[in-house]
Design a protein around this motif. Structure first.
Motif, PDB file in Angstrom:
ATOM      1  N   MET A  11       0.863  -1.176   0.000  1.00  0.00           N
ATOM      2  CA  MET A  11       0.000   0.000   0.000  1.00  0.00           C
ATOM      3  C   MET A  11       0.898   1.224   0.000  1.00  0.00           C
ATOM      4  O   MET A  11       1.676   1.413   0.928  1.00  0.00           O
ATOM      5  CB  MET A  11      -0.823  -0.012   1.276  1.00  0.00           C
ATOM      6  CG  MET A  11      -2.277   0.061   1.059  1.00  0.00           C
ATOM      7  SD  MET A  11      -3.085  -0.138   2.632  1.00  0.00           S
ATOM      8  CE  MET A  11      -4.416   0.967   2.352  1.00  0.00           C
ATOM      9  N   LYS A  54      -5.426   6.654   0.752  1.00  0.00           N
ATOM     10  CA  LYS A  54      -6.097   7.553  -0.189  1.00  0.00           C
ATOM     11  C   LYS A  54      -7.592   7.388  -0.010  1.00  0.00           C
ATOM     12  O   LYS A  54      -8.048   6.333   0.407  1.00  0.00           O
ATOM     13  CB  LYS A  54      -5.682   7.120  -1.606  1.00  0.00           C
ATOM     14  CG  LYS A  54      -5.594   8.218  -2.610  1.00  0.00           C
ATOM     15  CD  LYS A  54      -4.893   7.718  -3.866  1.00  0.00           C
ATOM     16  CE  LYS A  54      -5.875   7.102  -4.821  1.00  0.00           C
ATOM     17  NZ  LYS A  54      -5.342   6.896  -6.178  1.00  0.00           N
ATOM     18  N   VAL A  89      -9.760   6.598  -8.553  1.00  0.00           N
ATOM     19  CA  VAL A  89      -9.407   5.180  -8.514  1.00  0.00           C
ATOM     20  C   VAL A  89      -9.189   4.696  -9.938  1.00  0.00           C
ATOM     21  O   VAL A  89      -9.797   5.201 -10.873  1.00  0.00           O
ATOM     22  CB  VAL A  89     -10.512   4.322  -7.862  1.00  0.00           C
ATOM     23  CG1 VAL A  89     -10.545   4.522  -6.387  1.00  0.00           C
ATOM     24  CG2 VAL A  89     -11.865   4.573  -8.480  1.00  0.00           C
ATOM     25  N   SER A  90      -8.309   3.738 -10.061  1.00  0.00           N
ATOM     26  CA  SER A  90      -8.145   3.113 -11.365  1.00  0.00           C
ATOM     27  C   SER A  90      -8.774   1.735 -11.292  1.00  0.00           C
ATOM     28  O   SER A  90      -8.755   1.082 -10.246  1.00  0.00           O
ATOM     29  CB  SER A  90      -6.657   3.060 -11.720  1.00  0.00           C
ATOM     30  OG  SER A  90      -6.228   1.745 -11.828  1.00  0.00           O
ATOM     31  N   LYS A 137      -6.441  -2.160 -11.021  1.00  0.00           N
ATOM     32  CA  LYS A 137      -5.456  -2.440  -9.996  1.00  0.00           C
ATOM     33  C   LYS A 137      -6.169  -2.680  -8.671  1.00  0.00           C
ATOM     34  O   LYS A 137      -7.198  -2.054  -8.405  1.00  0.00           O
ATOM     35  CB  LYS A 137      -4.541  -1.203  -9.863  1.00  0.00           C
ATOM     36  CG  LYS A 137      -3.143  -1.521  -9.413  1.00  0.00           C
ATOM     37  CD  LYS A 137      -2.318  -0.258  -9.475  1.00  0.00           C
ATOM     38  CE  LYS A 137      -1.010  -0.449  -8.768  1.00  0.00           C
ATOM     39  NZ  LYS A 137      -0.335   0.831  -8.550  1.00  0.00           N
ATOM     40  N   CYS A 138      -5.625  -3.580  -7.868  1.00  0.00           N
ATOM     41  CA  CYS A 138      -6.177  -3.855  -6.543  1.00  0.00           C
ATOM     42  C   CYS A 138      -6.317  -2.555  -5.747  1.00  0.00           C
ATOM     43  O   CYS A 138      -5.414  -1.720  -5.757  1.00  0.00           O
ATOM     44  CB  CYS A 138      -5.244  -4.818  -5.821  1.00  0.00           C
ATOM     45  SG  CYS A 138      -5.578  -5.013  -4.073  1.00  0.00           S
ATOM     46  N   PHE A 139      -7.450  -2.373  -5.064  1.00  0.00           N
ATOM     47  CA  PHE A 139      -7.675  -1.133  -4.308  1.00  0.00           C
ATOM     48  C   PHE A 139      -6.604  -0.921  -3.248  1.00  0.00           C
ATOM     49  O   PHE A 139      -6.171   0.198  -3.011  1.00  0.00           O
ATOM     50  CB  PHE A 139      -9.050  -1.157  -3.649  1.00  0.00           C
ATOM     51  CG  PHE A 139     -10.166  -0.862  -4.596  1.00  0.00           C
ATOM     52  CD1 PHE A 139     -10.095   0.234  -5.425  1.00  0.00           C
ATOM     53  CD2 PHE A 139     -11.283  -1.668  -4.662  1.00  0.00           C
ATOM     54  CE1 PHE A 139     -11.115   0.532  -6.311  1.00  0.00           C
ATOM     55  CE2 PHE A 139     -12.309  -1.399  -5.535  1.00  0.00           C
ATOM     56  CZ  PHE A 139     -12.220  -0.296  -6.364  1.00  0.00           C
ATOM     57  N   GLU A 142      -3.554  -1.849  -3.341  1.00  0.00           N
ATOM     58  CA  GLU A 142      -2.323  -1.408  -3.990  1.00  0.00           C
ATOM     59  C   GLU A 142      -2.411   0.043  -4.430  1.00  0.00           C
ATOM     60  O   GLU A 142      -1.395   0.689  -4.671  1.00  0.00           O
ATOM     61  CB  GLU A 142      -2.007  -2.304  -5.192  1.00  0.00           C
ATOM     62  CG  GLU A 142      -1.503  -3.660  -4.762  1.00  0.00           C
ATOM     63  CD  GLU A 142      -0.955  -4.482  -5.900  1.00  0.00           C
ATOM     64  OE1 GLU A 142      -1.478  -4.350  -7.027  1.00  0.00           O
ATOM     65  OE2 GLU A 142      -0.021  -5.259  -5.656  1.00  0.00           O
ATOM     66  N   GLN A 143      -3.639   0.553  -4.552  1.00  0.00           N
ATOM     67  CA  GLN A 143      -3.805   1.974  -4.873  1.00  0.00           C
ATOM     68  C   GLN A 143      -3.829   2.832  -3.624  1.00  0.00           C
ATOM     69  O   GLN A 143      -3.880   4.046  -3.695  1.00  0.00           O
ATOM     70  CB  GLN A 143      -5.120   2.195  -5.628  1.00  0.00           C
ATOM     71  CG  GLN A 143      -5.191   1.496  -6.961  1.00  0.00           C
ATOM     72  CD  GLN A 143      -6.517   1.782  -7.634  1.00  0.00           C
ATOM     73  OE1 GLN A 143      -6.959   2.923  -7.697  1.00  0.00           O
ATOM     74  NE2 GLN A 143      -7.151   0.748  -8.132  1.00  0.00           N
ATOM     75  N   GLY A 144      -3.876   2.188  -2.458  1.00  0.00           N
ATOM     76  CA  GLY A 144      -3.903   2.941  -1.209  1.00  0.00           C
ATOM     77  C   GLY A 144      -5.302   3.178  -0.679  1.00  0.00           C
ATOM     78  O   GLY A 144      -5.489   3.970   0.239  1.00  0.00           O
TER      79      GLY A 144
END
Lengths: 140, 299
Positions: free
Chosen positions: B178, B182, B188-189, B192-194, B196-198
């Motif tokens: 992480m 965020k 959000v993208s 990608k795993c949430f 891993e996006q923070g």
């Protein structure tokens, strides 16, 4: 304080630094409060917040967590950072539930600091005495 | 032989679970093969004594809720807990720590999911329960018409975590990092795993009883299907998980103050971790014992 039981405190120590310091305190016959019981763990990051809450539910009034110093020098490289994150969040959560976050204390020790560990244990037991038992007798 | 009787008993709930029963044709077909003796909004009548099967919806918050749940446990041969509220507490369960004095005389000391009061026959979590859970519930109700009754509590939810079949599952779920914390509005993208996006997603500790609907819509999991069976306190376990994955690459640069600053972005850990399971949290139990009320859900 009279009429209520005396407080009980658990100290979870990393066996690589804080645990050795507690051993050395024993070997050097340093006196510290009998209200604290130390448990050695492979690393303080082994400690899940649920272990701490279980301790409270079983009538323990305070939990001291002794990790290794310096922070970047953990035997498992980053164990004390992980323990810090968990306990920091747990304290925030405890405050929201109305349980004093001061009942959980993290401190860091180098192997030769056996006098410090006795000092910290004593002052932490004092602090917990001031807060009183986590729940009154009979309910634990 | 006379048809067995069925009572559908709403305790403190929002009504969406009822809606999900109405809308499920298969389930309605099975339910109407029973003699419905009590279902507010569907059948007239009072909650009588002779009940063969009961579906309980919602959390027990008022005294009448507790009485109704106890009565159903006493009378009915098959007691179904329908929806997250009746199994874990759900949104109305968030009142578990509100003292009775602030609510009124009709209320009990705390909110408890009826599933913990005694041994239910069926647990059907979900907010509301998904189509697969409802299908299995219809099968159980169908079997009960033939006189077959489950001999121990049946858990209809999924026993795996939401991450197991997540559409955004990272290549190596054992090495999630992480970068920081965020909020969703910061963007959000969808590839990608949430985590891993923070973005704090409760997937790792939540049962996969849903169809990842929120994830597909770009929203992180908030844990509505309840925790994966087998873990004692999902919120505390999730704190453990955050400790393992948050900023693992930058720990040595930011040190303790940096990590604390990042963790302070979680303003409301209780609301994040126990949105649907507050009455069953260990810390709730501790807080209630400290107030002199024994037990807040099981240990």
């Amino acid at each position: 304080m009279s009429g209520e039981r005396d407080v009980l405190v658990i100290g979870f120590l990393s066996r690589w630094c804080a645990g050795i310091a507690a051993e050395t305190a024993g070997v050097n016959r340093i006196k510290y409060s009998p209200n604290i019981v130390f448990i050695n763990l492979p690393c303080v990051s082994r400690l899940n917040p649920s272990h701490v809450v279980d301790a409270f539910l079983n009538g323990i009034d305070g939990v001291l967590i002794g990790g290794c110093l310096p922070p970047g020098n953990c035997h498992y490289k980053t164990g004390n950072f992980k323990a810090f994150k968990r306990m920091y969040l747990l304290k925030k959560l405890m405050a929201q539930f109305g349980v004093e976050p001061e009942r959980v204390k993290m401190d860091w020790f180098v192997t030769p600091q056996y006098e410090k560990i006795a000092r910290v244990a004593d002052s932490f037991v004092e602090e917990i005495r001031r807060l009183g038992p986590v729940m009154s007798r009979g309910e634990a | 032989m006379e048809k067995p009787s069925l009572a559908i008993v709403p305790l403190t709930c929002c009504g969406a679970c009822m809606q999900s029963i109405y809308e499920d044709r298969e389930l309605m077909k099975t339910i109407t093969r029973y003699r419905i003796i009590y279902w507010p909004g569907y059948a007239e009548g009072e909650l009588g004594d002779a009940v063969d099967a009961a579906i309980i919806v919602g959390v027990a918050r008022t005294r009448r809720d507790y009485e109704a749940a106890e009565k159903m446990y006493r009378e009915a041969g098959l007691v179904v807990m329908y929806g997250t509220c009746s199994v874990y507490g759900g949104i109305p369960g968030l009142t578990a720590l509100v003292p009775r004095e602030e609510l009124g005389e009709d209320y009990a000391d705390t909110a408890k999911p009826p599933a913990v009061l005694r041994q239910p026959s069926v647990l059907a979590p979900g907010c509301p329960p998904s189509a697969s859970v409802r299908k299995r519930l219809a099968e159980i109700l169908e079997a009960y018409l033939r006189g077959e009754k489950p001999d121990k509590t049946v858990f209809l939810g999924n026993t795996e975590s939401l991450c197991r079949n997540c559409p955004l599952r990272p290549r190596d779920p054992g090495r999630i990092e992480m970068p920081g914390i965020k909020r969703v509005y910061e963007g959000v993208s969808m590839d990608k795993c949430f985590l891993e996006q923070g973005i704090l997603c409760l997937g790792p500790v939540t049962s996969a009883s849903c169809n990842h609907d929120c994830i597909r819509m770009g929203l992180p999991c908030t844990g509505c299907a309840g925790p994966v069976p087998g873990i004692d306190d999902a919120g505390l376990r999730y704190i453990g998980a955050i400790g393992s994955i948050l900023m693992v690459k930058r720990e040595r640069q930011v040190m303790f103050p940096g990590l604390a600053r990042e963790l302070d972005k979680i303003h409301d850990p209780m609301g994040l971790l126990y949105k649907y399971t507050l009455p069953r949290a260990k810390l709730t139990q501790l807080a209630l014992i400290r107030r002199g009320l024994a037990g807040g859900g099981e240990k």
